[in-house]
Scaffold this motif. Structure first.
Motif, mmCIF file in Angstrom:
data_model
loop_
_atom_site.group_PDB
_atom_site.id
_atom_site.type_symbol
_atom_site.label_atom_id
_atom_site.label_comp_id
_atom_site.label_asym_id
_atom_site.label_seq_id
_atom_site.Cartn_x
_atom_site.Cartn_y
_atom_site.Cartn_z
ATOM 1 N N ARG A 624 0.847 -1.199 0.000
ATOM 2 C CA ARG A 624 0.000 0.000 0.000
ATOM 3 C C ARG A 624 0.876 1.241 0.000
ATOM 4 N N SER A 625 0.222 2.355 -0.257
ATOM 5 C CA SER A 625 0.972 3.607 -0.253
ATOM 6 C C SER A 625 0.059 4.725 0.201
ATOM 7 N N HIS A 636 0.822 7.179 7.742
ATOM 8 C CA HIS A 636 -0.398 7.341 6.949
ATOM 9 C C HIS A 636 -1.507 6.556 7.634
ATOM 10 N N GLU A 638 -5.109 4.703 8.002
ATOM 11 C CA GLU A 638 -6.092 3.998 7.178
ATOM 12 C C GLU A 638 -7.021 3.242 8.117
ATOM 13 N N PHE A 674 -0.074 3.669 9.780
ATOM 14 C CA PHE A 674 0.940 2.824 9.152
ATOM 15 C C PHE A 674 2.238 3.600 9.008
ATOM 16 N N ASP A 676 6.298 3.776 7.310
ATOM 17 C CA ASP A 676 6.970 3.413 6.061
ATOM 18 C C ASP A 676 7.618 2.038 6.223
ATOM 19 N N ASN A 679 4.821 -3.276 8.060
ATOM 20 C CA ASN A 679 4.015 -3.109 9.273
ATOM 21 C C ASN A 679 3.505 -4.467 9.704
ATOM 22 N N ASN A 699 3.201 -4.076 3.593
ATOM 23 C CA ASN A 699 4.293 -3.197 3.211
ATOM 24 C C ASN A 699 3.731 -1.844 2.782
ATOM 25 N N TYR A 700 4.212 -0.790 3.400
ATOM 26 C CA TYR A 700 3.662 0.544 3.120
ATOM 27 C C TYR A 700 4.740 1.446 2.518
ATOM 28 N N ILE A 702 5.355 5.146 2.167
ATOM 29 C CA ILE A 702 4.836 6.456 2.590
ATOM 30 C C ILE A 702 5.577 7.550 1.839
#
Ligand code: GCB
Ligand code: CA
Length: 896
Positions: A624-625, A636, A638, A674, A676, A679, A699-700, A702
């Motif tokens: 995700r981003s 970030h 969510e 979350f 970077d 997570n 996996n993020y 950011i």
């Protein structure tokens, strides 16, 4: 000495074994090593030369596995030939030989050594032909089969939202039976029909009906025997009757086993199966001449228009799914194990009901339902429309007869259905006399099918699954004909709001107070690559569908008069004509085509499973981003859903507890910050002092809102214009962000508006067309029109900028949803478009437009190198010459 004795004994055993074996029926597949030719040939293939260039295939096989996924609209619908040589042993000389198909789509003609032995119409039922008179013994027999899946006005289905794959897509068998045998010529049924006329907790009766066939000429004294075995293999009942076979005749028989004490009842919780073995024996020698085995389940059931469904005297809400025989890359030619796997997945969801739609499926399916305890409705494939011809009517009636006789002995079957949404595509002009007559013809056909069903089987219920046009079905009379009315309802998807669903159910209950009701379909597309924090209809986001299913399930559970419901669909499936982000696919499955669970699957597990359950949602989107607004840390937020049947759930993120939240309708929601990188999420709940948990890693990526932030140096950004969604690309490990308006220090568009396809189901953004020349339909199908500028305030350096464009307007007649249950999309007309694009002042694209690169509905991209210097960042300017400027996607990557 000892040795001699032993070998004589062995020999004797061997003779006994073979002589006994020789009496029983032989049934074996002939699936391997076929020669296949796509197309017609003048005559059946006679020798090796005729098949020299043919493909080598194994059954199950379809010739459409690949061509239904490419960019070319349509798929091969025509003739295909299969050929194979089979040696038939002379030990079969005194037997009756049959070729038996579990299915071939959709018309098949079978030739043995050049002689036609039979022809079968319809793609979804079993069929068989006697071939004794056509075969040669101890030599190769040329089996050639002509299969045709061409459109045919007289064969249902005429149109539908699934692919009409062609080929011999199920098992094919050779069978050899004694000249005295249970009927083999009754529509490929078992020749034996088992019912349980009376079942209570204390006692059950069994009725076995059948026909004895005798192709011997002499008279013979026989015994017909039915034996019932319990699940442990103990014989609990037996019935023997003497019968005289008089030369080459058929005789009907009935055996009544009136009283089985304290039967183990069959139900979803305890699918107790007995086995009933039917035998024909020689009365004099006792030799076994034929034997057939069938499942036997003791259960009784009823539907009540106010109170719903009852099984074995207890109320049971039917909850489950629909299912297509379909798997990515295989078309409909699934190995048995995949049929079984689907049923196991439905059971593991907690489902107790399967609507086998829109056609009868592989025998494995009902066998698994018997075994696992899944109640079923089976239907013949009349979909959307009918033809007012005698041939069409006859084919429908034959299909119904075949289906009922073939599946008669399965305890899991409780409903025979016919006519899915048959008023969806009425022929002729609305309101015309012709159309009124057409409606009468539909009602007449329905009545004929109903009458036939009543004659064939009065122990089950009948059903017509209708689409959400209540008044029309009522006016045409279809809601009166069957025992149960099924409704396929899509409020909040194809039309209106999810909340309208409940009102529709109440209307049914008020206006048809004596008709039991099943929701035969409901669902919303999910492409699990998408996320939309502010979900809207048609965005295919997980979030939208989550809301939709919550509203629906609540309404279903609150209404006792709703006997049952079936989600559309267990798994995503191919529908060649569909376009949109995942072209040729209907994404309403709660599993992906590869059977990975979407959130709905967990949501229903949480509701239906008795055992303690906890699952973290949106697991498929593990990359995700998002943008971080903070100047001090990269975070970030969510909203995360956790599904559990426990009262509360605790969530730990990266080792830190986010607290405990009460579940509401089996959902606990957390606002997760979350970070970077990777997570770690751990959801737990206590069950009787013991923790149960679920764990996932996400996996993020950011991205700081300020692109020059010292928190993280800029590397790359991918933006889908005109799009409110996040899109995960698992292969390239990239995430496309939704667009945003430019703010100083950051990035975004200046000017313009979101492209919307007018007058289509999709009013919020983008188009649902299949964009050619790309796998990134999702990115190209959305666009910002009239855009003036796109700016990114990145630091100085060497960059690569990729701009993506697609002309979404076209002159092509049809557009919009291929299967729009609402109004058909009306396309905006293409007019000339032309514009220039400047990057940091340099004119890099000149007169880009309909006359230059932008072919309607085809992807166009270009990669541009830039040296960013003097702190200018990247500035893309759009200058219209004719029509409006557009931009579909933008990617910026820093090289150094
Ligand atoms: C329906 C049809 C089914 C479709 C479904 C959909 O009502 O019965 O065949 O696939 O809607 O997804 O549109
Ligand atoms: Ca099979």
């Amino acid at each position: 000495m000892m040795l001699k004795k032993l070998s004589a004994f062995c020999c004797c055993l061997f003779i006994m074994a073979t002589s006994l074996k020789a009496q029983e029926r032989i049934k074996k597949t002939i699936n391997t090593n076929w020669n296949f030719h796509k197309g017609d040939i003048e005559d059946f293939p006679k020798n090796n030369n005729d098949i020299i260039n043919w493909d080598k295939v194994n059954l199950p096989h379809t010739w459409n596995a690949i061509d239904v996924t490419d960019d070319e609209p349509g798929y091969y619908r025509g003739i295909g030939w299969y050929q194979k040589n089979v040696v038939i042993p002379s030990s079969w000389k005194n037997k009756d030989i049959y070729i038996y198909f579990e299915g071939a789509s959709q018309v098949a003609e079978v030739f043995i050594n050049g002689k036609s032995v039979g022809n079968h119409i319809g793609g979804y039922n079993f069929f068989s032909f006697p071939i004794s008179s056509a075969v040669n013994f101890d030599q190769a027999n040329n089996i050639s089969i002509k299969v045709n899946n061409q459109y045919n006005d007289d064969i249902p289905p005429l149109s539908a939202d699934f692919t009409f794959y062609g080929g011999i897509y199920r098992d094919v068998y050779l069978m050899a039976v004694n000249k005295v045998h249970f009927d083999m010529d009754n529509h490929a049924s078992k020749g034996i029909f088992i019912s349980t006329p009376k079942v209570t907790k204390e006692q059950a009766s069994v009725l076995v009906k059948g026909v004895l066939s005798n192709t011997n000429s002499g008279n013979q004294s026989l015994i017909i025997c039915s034996q019932i075995f319990d699940a442990n293999g103990n014989k609990i009942a037996e019935k023997q009757d003497k019968i005289k076979a008089t030369g080459t005749s058929n005789q009907a028989f009935e055996q009544n086993i009136p009283s089985i004490k304290n039967p183990n009842l069959w139900s979803p919780n305890s699918p107790y199966l007995y086995r009933i073995i039917s035998q024909i024996k020689d009365a004099k020698t006792g030799a076994l001449l034929d034997e057939v085995s069938n499942p036997l389940g003791f259960r009784w059931f009823s539907f009540d228009a106010d109170k719903g469904f009852f099984l074995n005297g207890e109320h049971l809400k039917l909850i489950g799914t629909n299912r297509h025989q379909d798997f990515k890359g295989l078309g409909n030619a699934l190995p048995d194990a995949l049929h079984v796997r689907d049923m196991e997945l439905l059971k593991a969801m907690g489902g107790n009901f399967l609507r086998i739609s829109h056609y009868p499926q592989d025998p494995e399916v009902l066998e698994a339902c018997d075994r696992l305890g899944i109640l079923t409705s089976v239907e013949i494939p009349i979909v959307n429309t009918i033809t007012e011809s005698k041939a069409f009517t006859d084919n429908c009636l034959t299909m119904m007869t075949e289906m009922i006789r073939q599946d008669y002995n399965h305890p899991s079957v409780i409903i025979w259905a016919y006519m899915n949404e048959v008023l969806l595509r009425p022929r002729y002009d609305k309101g015309s006399e012709k159309q009124e007559n057409y409606f009468k013809a539909v009602a007449k056909l329905a009545q004929e099918l109903e009458d036939l069903t009543r004659i064939e089987d009065h122990s089950r219920y009948s059903m017509i699954p209708c689409h959400g046009n209540f008044d029309l079905y009522k006016r045409v009379g279809l809601t009166q004909i069957p025992d149960i009315v099924g409704w396929n309802l899509y409020q909040g998807w194809y039309s209106g709001k999810s909340e309208d669903f409940a009102g529709y159910l109440d209307k049914h209950h008020k206006e048809l107070p004596s008709k039991p009701l099943i929701i035969t379909e409901y669902g919303a597309d999910v492409d699990p690559h998408f996320s939309n924090p502010n979900p809207i209809r048609f965005d295919k986001s997980q979030e939208y569908s989550n809301k939709y299913h919550q509203v629906y399930l609540k309404a279903i559970l609150q209404r006792p008069f709703v006997a049952g419901s079936a989600i559309w669909n267990l798994a995503d499936f191919n529908s060649e004509q569909r376009t949109d982000t995942d072209p040729h696919t209907n994404n309403k499955g709660i599993l992906t085509t590869h059977r990975q669970p979407k959130d709905q699957y967990y949501f229903y597990q949480a509701h239906l499973l008795k055992a303690p359950f906890i699952k973290i949602g949106s697991q498929l989107r593990n990359l995700r981003s998002g943008i971080s607004d903070s100047e001090t840390e990269l975070l970030h937020h969510e909203i995360l859903e956790i599904y559990s049947n426990q009262p509360q759930v605790t969530l730990k993120v990266n080792g830190k507890s986010l607290g405990t939240v009460k579940t509401d309708f089996c959902i606990a929601k957390f606002d997760v910050p979350f970070k970077d990188g990777v997570n770690q999420l751990e959801a737990t709940t206590l069950v009787n002092g013991k923790e149960i948990k679920d764990f996932v890693e996400i996996n993020y990526i950011i991205i700081p809102q300020k692109l020059k932030s010292s928190l993280k140096p800029f590397t790359e950004i991918n933006v889908s214009l005109g799009d409110p969604r996040y899109y995960m690309d698992k292969t390239l490990q990239q995430v496309w962000l939704p667009e945003q308006a430019y703010q100083p220090g950051s990035w975004g568009y200046v000017g313009g508006e979101i492209f919307r396809m007018k007058n289509s189901g999709r009013q919020s953004f983008g188009t649902d067309k299949n964009i050619l020349g790309t796998d990134y339909d999702a990115i190209y199908a959305t666009q910002r029109e009239d855009i003036k500028q796109f700016k990114l305030d990145v630091p100085d350096g060497k960059y690569e900028l990729t701009l993506h464009f697609a002309e979404l307007l076209s002159d092509k007649e049809k557009g919009g949803l291929a299967y729009n249950l609402g109004k058909d999309a009306e396309n905006e007309k293409l007019s000339e478009r032309s514009f220039n694009v400047y990057v940091n002042g340099l004119k890099v694209l000149e007169n880009l437009g309909t006359k230059n690169e932008l072919v309607p509905e085809v992807a166009y991209a270009t990669k541009i190198s830039i040296n960013v210097k003097n702190g200018t960042g990247v500035v893309v300017n759009f200058e219209a010459i004719k029509g409006k400027t557009i931009l579909n996607g933008l990617q910026l990557r820093r090289i150094y």
